[in-house]
Motif scaffolding. Structure first.
Motif, PDB file in Angstrom:
ATOM      1  N   PRO A 193      21.558   4.754  -2.665  1.00 61.10           N
ATOM      2  CA  PRO A 193      21.822   4.515  -1.240  1.00 61.10           C
ATOM      3  C   PRO A 193      20.530   4.612  -0.443  1.00 61.10           C
ATOM      4  O   PRO A 193      19.726   5.519  -0.647  1.00 61.10           O
ATOM      5  N   LYS A 194      20.334   3.653   0.443  1.00 61.54           N
ATOM      6  CA  LYS A 194      19.111   3.630   1.242  1.00 61.54           C
ATOM      7  C   LYS A 194      19.218   4.636   2.379  1.00 61.54           C
ATOM      8  O   LYS A 194      20.163   4.610   3.163  1.00 61.54           O
ATOM      9  N   GLN A 195      18.230   5.541   2.473  1.00 59.95           N
ATOM     10  CA  GLN A 195      18.257   6.582   3.487  1.00 59.95           C
ATOM     11  C   GLN A 195      17.575   6.117   4.769  1.00 59.95           C
ATOM     12  O   GLN A 195      16.547   5.440   4.731  1.00 59.95           O
ATOM     13  N   LYS A 196      18.160   6.521   5.895  1.00 60.71           N
ATOM     14  CA  LYS A 196      17.568   6.201   7.187  1.00 60.71           C
ATOM     15  C   LYS A 196      16.532   7.248   7.576  1.00 60.71           C
ATOM     16  O   LYS A 196      16.495   8.353   7.048  1.00 60.71           O
ATOM     17  N   ASN A 197      15.678   6.869   8.524  1.00 63.48           N
ATOM     18  CA  ASN A 197      14.673   7.774   9.092  1.00 63.48           C
ATOM     19  C   ASN A 197      13.800   8.423   8.016  1.00 63.48           C
ATOM     20  O   ASN A 197      13.472   9.613   8.082  1.00 63.48           O
ATOM     21  N   LEU A 198      13.438   7.637   7.026  1.00 66.36           N
ATOM     22  CA  LEU A 198      12.582   8.110   5.948  1.00 66.36           C
ATOM     23  C   LEU A 198      11.329   7.250   5.934  1.00 66.36           C
ATOM     24  O   LEU A 198      11.408   6.030   6.104  1.00 66.36           O
ATOM     25  N   HIS A 199      10.188   7.894   5.750  1.00 64.85           N
ATOM     26  CA  HIS A 199       8.951   7.118   5.691  1.00 64.85           C
ATOM     27  C   HIS A 199       9.005   6.147   4.519  1.00 64.85           C
ATOM     28  O   HIS A 199       9.552   6.452   3.461  1.00 64.85           O
ATOM     29  N   GLN A 200       8.420   4.974   4.699  1.00 65.83           N
ATOM     30  CA  GLN A 200       8.516   3.941   3.674  1.00 65.83           C
ATOM     31  C   GLN A 200       7.883   4.393   2.355  1.00 65.83           C
ATOM     32  O   GLN A 200       8.391   4.057   1.270  1.00 65.83           O
ATOM     33  N   ALA A 201       6.796   5.153   2.418  1.00 64.87           N
ATOM     34  CA  ALA A 201       6.183   5.651   1.186  1.00 64.87           C
ATOM     35  C   ALA A 201       7.145   6.554   0.420  1.00 64.87           C
ATOM     36  O   ALA A 201       7.251   6.482  -0.812  1.00 64.87           O
ATOM     37  N   GLN A 202       7.862   7.395   1.145  1.00 64.90           N
ATOM     38  CA  GLN A 202       8.841   8.275   0.510  1.00 64.90           C
ATOM     39  C   GLN A 202      10.043   7.484   0.018  1.00 64.90           C
ATOM     40  O   GLN A 202      10.619   7.797  -1.033  1.00 64.90           O
ATOM     41  N   ARG A 203      10.413   6.441   0.758  1.00 66.15           N
ATOM     42  CA  ARG A 203      11.557   5.616   0.355  1.00 66.15           C
ATOM     43  C   ARG A 203      11.283   4.945  -1.000  1.00 66.15           C
ATOM     44  O   ARG A 203      12.159   4.894  -1.869  1.00 66.15           O
ATOM     45  N   VAL A 208       0.842  -1.211   0.000  1.00 59.34           N
ATOM     46  CA  VAL A 208       0.000   0.000   0.000  1.00 59.34           C
ATOM     47  C   VAL A 208       0.869   1.249   0.000  1.00 59.34           C
ATOM     48  O   VAL A 208       0.580   2.227  -0.703  1.00 59.34           O
ATOM     49  N   MET A 209       1.960   1.220   0.768  1.00 58.00           N
ATOM     50  CA  MET A 209       2.835   2.390   0.826  1.00 58.00           C
ATOM     51  C   MET A 209       3.591   2.619  -0.481  1.00 58.00           C
ATOM     52  O   MET A 209       4.182   3.681  -0.690  1.00 58.00           O
ATOM     53  N   ALA A 210       3.570   1.629  -1.371  1.00 60.62           N
ATOM     54  CA  ALA A 210       4.168   1.808  -2.697  1.00 60.62           C
ATOM     55  C   ALA A 210       3.203   2.458  -3.685  1.00 60.62           C
ATOM     56  O   ALA A 210       3.605   2.777  -4.805  1.00 60.62           O
ATOM     57  N   SER A 211       1.959   2.675  -3.278  1.00 63.39           N
ATOM     58  CA  SER A 211       0.954   3.195  -4.214  1.00 63.39           C
ATOM     59  C   SER A 211       1.279   4.593  -4.755  1.00 63.39           C
ATOM     60  O   SER A 211       1.003   4.862  -5.937  1.00 63.39           O
ATOM     61  N   PRO A 212       1.883   5.516  -3.985  1.00 63.49           N
ATOM     62  CA  PRO A 212       2.260   6.797  -4.593  1.00 63.49           C
ATOM     63  C   PRO A 212       3.308   6.643  -5.688  1.00 63.49           C
ATOM     64  O   PRO A 212       3.247   7.312  -6.726  1.00 63.49           O
TER      65      PRO A 212
END
Length: 325
Positions: free
Chosen positions: A121-131, A16-20
């Motif tokens: 590079p994978k960012q820390k402290n980022l919401h999964q939808a934004q990631r 669901v968080m991949a929907s955007p």
């Protein structure tokens, strides 16, 4: 016509968080031919949103030799102009590599960068939808991810009673789950106020919700636990006036449908998995020093992050949303 492959996340909430990400990708490539590879849950989630796409179930994990299964799956899929993996494991990048797609995008993880043409590079402290949304950067798309979005069949008929859904489950482990008696107390008060209460959940929640149903024994209580498909779950949540839930996949469905919700957080990090851009969402968390531990079970044995959340706190927010009590 541009051909695009997306290896979807496995779990319901992640999907669901991949929907955007998916909605923006579709808007950018309106005439593209999409192919989605994923779990049965992820496929069912987006089947109505992408009615003309190709959906392929990844069952390689059940095969005797998984590497051979992935090679065969790649051969079945063929090549694409652009291929994304929204998973972080090595094998999902290998799948993209074996399709021989010229553009292969994903996060640098598990020493798999050599399999990708664009390894972020994978960012820390980022919401999964934004990631997930950040994976569009190689295509020149940046900025903040829009709201979650899912298609739902909505019943426009007015409700005789306020309709409240309660989700007692949460994948990953028991640590994410609020206590049964707290759910009982919450449901009991809502039923006494004249609401209709609907219990929701998957196969792992059948026993708990059956016990709640038995304890309450109320005519306005419906138990749909384990009885809905993904599509039916979406449509049921779309018809609610309020959803009360642990951090879970159904929570993100409610956020995508902009259904008022009360989300209970304990061991998970709400900075990463809170309801993304939900307009009427209340997050309840005690913010204990030991949280977020992100463990399946409480490593300290007390589970205070969830046990000390009280039903009256939930009911106070429910009253505000539903104009009750």
């Amino acid at each position: 016509m541009t051909k695009i492959l997306v290896r979807l996340p496995t779990w319901l909430g992640d999907a669901v968080m991949a929907s955007p990400f998916l909605a923006t990708l579709r808007a950018r490539f309106a005439d593209a031919q999409f192919c989605f590879v994923g779990s049965s849950v992820a496929i069912a989630l987006f089947a109505r949103d992408f009615p003309h796409a190709r959906f392929v179930l990844d069952n390689t994990k059940q095969q005797k030799v998984r590497l051979l299964g992935i090679a065969n799956l790649a051969k079945e899929l063929g090549s694409f102009d652009i291929a994304f993996t929204l998973q972080n494991n090595f094998l999902s990048a290998l799948l993209l590599f074996l399709t021989r797609s010229p553009v292969r995008i994903g996060y640098a993880n598990e020493m798999r960068s050599f399999l990708l043409t664009d390894s972020l590079p994978k960012q820390k402290n980022l919401h999964q939808a934004q990631r997930y949304y950040e994976l569009l950067r190689p295509l020149g798309i940046s900025g903040e991810a829009p709201t979650l979005a899912l298609f739902a069949q909505r019943d426009g008929a007015p409700h005789a009673r306020k309709r409240v859904g309660i989700n007692t489950g949460g994948a990953f482990g028991s640590a994410k789950r609020w206590g049964k008696q707290q759910f009982v107390a919450t449901a009991q008060a809502l039923l006494a106020s004249g609401c209709e209460v609907i219990l929701l959940g998957g196969a792992d929640d059948v026993a708990t919700n059956a016990a709640i149903e038995s304890e309450l024994g109320h005519a306005n209580l419906r138990n749909l636990t384990g009885k809905t498909s993904i599509e039916q779950l979406i449509d049921t949540i779309a018809g609610l006036d309020l959803f009360i839930t642990n951090d879970s996949g159904p929570m993100h469905i409610a956020a995508a449908l902009q259904i008022p919700l009360i989300a209970l957080f304990g061991p998970t990090d709400y900075r990463e998995t809170s309801p993304w851009k939900a307009q009427n969402a209340f997050l309840l968390s005690l913010n204990l020093p030991c949280a977020p531990c992100k463990k399946r079970t409480c490593p300290l044995g007390h589970h205070a992050c969830m046990e000390n959340l009280q039903a009256n706190e939930v009911l106070a927010h429910a009253s505000q949303i539903l104009d009750l009590f």
